[in-house]
Structure formats: structure tokens, C-alpha cells
Motif scaffolding. Sequence first.
Motif, PDB file in Angstrom:
ATOM      1  N   UNK A   1     -14.304   8.617   9.308  1.00  0.00           N
ATOM      2  CA  UNK A   1     -14.853   7.312   8.959  1.00  0.00           C
ATOM      3  C   UNK A   1     -14.626   6.865   7.525  1.00  0.00           C
ATOM      4  N   UNK A   2     -13.902   7.647   6.730  1.00  0.00           N
ATOM      5  CA  UNK A   2     -13.755   7.282   5.317  1.00  0.00           C
ATOM      6  C   UNK A   2     -12.541   6.393   5.090  1.00  0.00           C
ATOM      7  N   UNK A   3     -12.574   5.765   3.935  1.00  0.00           N
ATOM      8  CA  UNK A   3     -11.516   4.837   3.558  1.00  0.00           C
ATOM      9  C   UNK A   3     -11.075   5.182   2.141  1.00  0.00           C
ATOM     10  N   UNK A   4      -9.795   5.436   1.967  1.00  0.00           N
ATOM     11  CA  UNK A   4      -9.301   5.817   0.639  1.00  0.00           C
ATOM     12  C   UNK A   4      -8.093   4.983   0.259  1.00  0.00           C
ATOM     13  N   UNK A   5      -8.180   4.405  -0.937  1.00  0.00           N
ATOM     14  CA  UNK A   5      -6.993   3.734  -1.475  1.00  0.00           C
ATOM     15  C   UNK A   5      -6.558   4.551  -2.684  1.00  0.00           C
ATOM     16  N   UNK A   6      -5.396   5.122  -2.564  1.00  0.00           N
ATOM     17  CA  UNK A   6      -4.878   5.969  -3.633  1.00  0.00           C
ATOM     18  C   UNK A   6      -3.713   5.229  -4.279  1.00  0.00           C
ATOM     19  N   UNK A   7      -3.856   5.070  -5.573  1.00  0.00           N
ATOM     20  CA  UNK A   7      -2.863   4.277  -6.294  1.00  0.00           C
ATOM     21  C   UNK A   7      -2.227   5.167  -7.348  1.00  0.00           C
ATOM     22  N   UNK A   8      -1.024   4.841  -7.761  1.00  0.00           N
ATOM     23  CA  UNK A   8      -0.437   5.596  -8.876  1.00  0.00           C
ATOM     24  C   UNK A   8      -0.533   4.744 -10.130  1.00  0.00           C
ATOM     25  N   UNK A   9      -0.251   5.402 -11.250  1.00  0.00           N
ATOM     26  CA  UNK A   9      -0.468   4.747 -12.529  1.00  0.00           C
ATOM     27  C   UNK A   9       0.806   4.044 -13.000  1.00  0.00           C
ATOM     28  N   UNK A  10       1.930   4.660 -12.756  1.00  0.00           N
ATOM     29  CA  UNK A  10       3.182   4.129 -13.302  1.00  0.00           C
ATOM     30  C   UNK A  10       4.359   4.594 -12.465  1.00  0.00           C
ATOM     31  N   UNK A  11       5.524   4.068 -12.769  1.00  0.00           N
ATOM     32  CA  UNK A  11       6.745   4.487 -12.092  1.00  0.00           C
ATOM     33  C   UNK A  11       6.900   5.994 -12.220  1.00  0.00           C
TER      34      UNK A  11
END
Lengths: 229, 284
Positions: free
Chosen positions: B85-95
Amino acid sequence: MQLHHLASLLHLSDPTLPVGGYSHSAGLETYVQQRLVKDVASAEQYIRQMLQVNIRYNDAAFASLAYDAATADDITTLLLLDETAEALKAPREIRQASQKLCLRLIKIFSRQQDLPLLTAYHQTIRNGNAAGHYAIAFGAYAAAWQIPKEAALYAFYYNATVGIVTNCVKLIPLGQLDGQDMLFRLQPALQQLALATLQPDPDRLGLCSPAFDIRCMQHERLYSRLYMS
Amino acid sequence: MDTQICLIGNSRRTATDQMISELKLTTALRGITSYMADVFFTPPFKIANVSASRNSECLHLILMSASPGMLDGDHYRMYIHTGPGTSLKLQTQAYQRLYTMQQGASQHMEIQMDNGSTLHFIPHPLVPQKQAHYTAVNRINLTENCRLYWGEIVTCGRKLNGEIFHFTRLHIRTEIRYRQKLVLLDNLLLEPAIMDLSAVGCLEGYTHQGTFLLFDTHTGTDLPALADNIYNILESSAGITAGISLTAGPGIVVRLLAQGAELLYDQMQQIAALTQQHITQQTS
């Protein structure tokens, strides 16, 4: 090669075999509509690339691995190959084309002979537990009929090439003799490819050719289409 | 700049010149809020929680790195487990820069998605510089009611410096399984020295390549309709050659070619955002 091998191989790889290959262009129709393939030179370039970067690592590699699995009478590996081929064919039309060709190929030959491995494969497809892919059935038949592997692979490439050449002649269009000249010029390449596919590198199995994939996907939304893929 | 990078690199090398970096992350649910139930990482990884508030449904993390990029002998191992049931948005910082290498660098990512979980991961583009040698394997396991937004962008190198396909080898393999069955396999290998990347079928003169995947194992999601919506976005974008199709499993694949990374990155984020909106409309 003994004569019965030649007879089976000619039948299996006959470009006029009624499996419906003529109704698929595998993205060529997009290339022609976009004028990216428009004459003998661009057509030959397209065919060489299709053979060397796509078919070599995809369908021909699957035919080769299926041949080995069938020689070892290994249905588990054959089904694993089927699952892998299905997962690799990202463009929907390409996946469906391969499935249709597979079922028709089995339909033609299952009437003649009961080959246990092919029967098991067919049954699994009918149960919905395998997708069924043409290259895999081709390799399995070639092994079942004890056709020498290199010859079977040459015939696989030859069959694919005749299909593309015929489509080029019709779509671009080119002259009949232009098509035959290309086929003749391609013979050494086909021979090299058959040899290179005897033992496919597992790391390179199913290598993606981004633009080929894109043109196949774009085909789904072409305004007018003569081909199913 | 380059000297400094080497110094940082050397200072953390082991005797065998290998550096294994790990990241492990598990999400869990508290009420309707997703949170980091378990997190472990070794340098150069860092995690920043940038969720809108403590009570927001989606956990929003930025995966940061103290290193300017991957150096020879760097091996990243990442394990992500999205709890039920969880929701995760994983983003990176830079190229993600890949520097000059002899033996090569690698990244291995294992993702387990539990029932009803969502993951959004569209990292910044990969920039393989001169003589970079990189292998990545991504393995994603989907269960019921999962939603995966996945993106990958590969550039030719530092194009503005004239570094166009000067890297040695780039191999990225992505496997998606649903109910233990392989439903998508993407095997991308670029070896500029032995491949004519500009040729027909390969990149056809483009320098940047992207793949966007949407997998949705909810029963109610109308994937063909979503594909039509994405197609409309693609049709109106200039400078991109793209194709979209429905995959063997419950998914959509978009392949894109362009001359710049920013364009592809923005396009992919836009596709993901609009798709998210359409899914919300479909399910509400």
C-alpha cells in the motif's frame, strides 16, 4: 547433407509457406512511408542492419537456442526461451506477428507427425501458459528433423531476407531484378551470420535496436497500412 | 576539477580498486502515510526526505551522492522494497556521470513491490564520458495492484564538449517480473567502437535515447486509453522521435530518440505526471 534433411529444410523455410509472413513488414512500412527507405541503396542498408543488429540477436538467436533445447529434449528451457522472447518483443505488432506465425507453422506440420516436444509446446501455448514464437518453433522443428544446425540457421536467415526483400520490392517499389540482385549480394552475409549464430552470446540475447522498435511502434498508428506490422 | 575528482576517488579505494556502495530502503504504511521503515546506505549515497509534509501519502525522497559520478571500480547495489500500500517517489539529484574507466563500473538494482504499492523512478540522464565502461542490471518484481513509473535516459557523453559516443561500453538490462513471470526484458548495449550507432535501426543520427515504462497491475486501469493519451503528448512534441506500444505484461513502453538530454528528461517527467493524472481520473 542427406536428401531428407534438404527436403525437410526446404519445406520448413519455404518463403511461400502459408504462415502469413507476407502480411508483416516488421516496421518496414513505416520506413518507406517516412521516405527513410526509398531506393535500392537504402533498402539494402536497411536489410543488412535488420539482419546484423536485430535478427542475429533476437529471432535467429532464439531459433538457435531452441534448436539446442529441442536436441536435448528440454521442454523447460524451450518454455523459458518462449517467456524471454515474449518479454523482449516490446512492440505489440511484432509480438503478435511472431505468435501468429508460430501457431500456423505448428498447424502445418503437426498434421503430419507427432513430435512429442512440439506437441508439448503447442499444448502449453493452447493452455495460455506460453505465447508461442515462430523462431522457437522453427528451431525445434529443425532439431526434430535432425537438420544440421548451420544449414537450419542459414535457411532461417534466408527466409527472413526473402521476406524483407519481397516487401521492399512491393512497398518502395523496386524492380524484381533489383530484389534478386540484393539477395545474391547478401549470400556471404547470411553465411557469416549463420556461423555467428551457432552459439549465441547470452549477454547479447535480445539486444534492443531502439529505432527499429520505434518504427514498429509507429506502425500501429500509421494513417494507411498495407501490412499488419 | 578532474584532478580533484581523482583524489576523492583514490582516497576511498580499497587495495583491489573496487568500491562497493550499498543502499537499502524499505517503505511502510502508517495510516495512509508512507514512510521509510528501514534505510541503510554507505558512501557516497545519501537520502533526503522532501515529502510535502509528514502526513503526505507519497514518500518523496531524493537519492543524493557525495561523489560527482561513478569512477572506475565503483559498484552500486541498491535494494528497494515498497511495502504493501505504500507510495514512493524516488528522485535523483543530478545527471549521473560515468568517468574514464579501465575495468568498469556497475549498478545492480533489485526492487520488490508489494501488493498495492507504487514506485516512481525517473533518474537524471546517464552521461558516459570518454572510455566509460558501465553495466547495469535492474530487476523489478511486481505483485498485485502495483504501479511502476520507470524511466531511463542515456546520452552520448558530454556532447557540448564534442564528446559524442567516446565511451567504451554501456550495457543496461532491465527485467520486470509479474507473478514471478518475466513480462518485460530490455537489453540495451551500446559499444561505439564496434557498432555503427548512427545507422538505420540503431539511433539513426540521434545522440540521446530514452525508455519510459509504465506498469500497472490494478485490474481497473485502462492501459490502451493511457497509451492514447501519451501518444497525444508525444505527437505534439518537437525534436523527439518516439514510439509507444502495449507490452506483453500489463504495461506501456515508450521509446524516445532526441538530440538533447533535457528535452527527453522533461518529456518523460511530463508523460509520468499526465499519466498519473489520467489514472486518478480513471479510478475516481
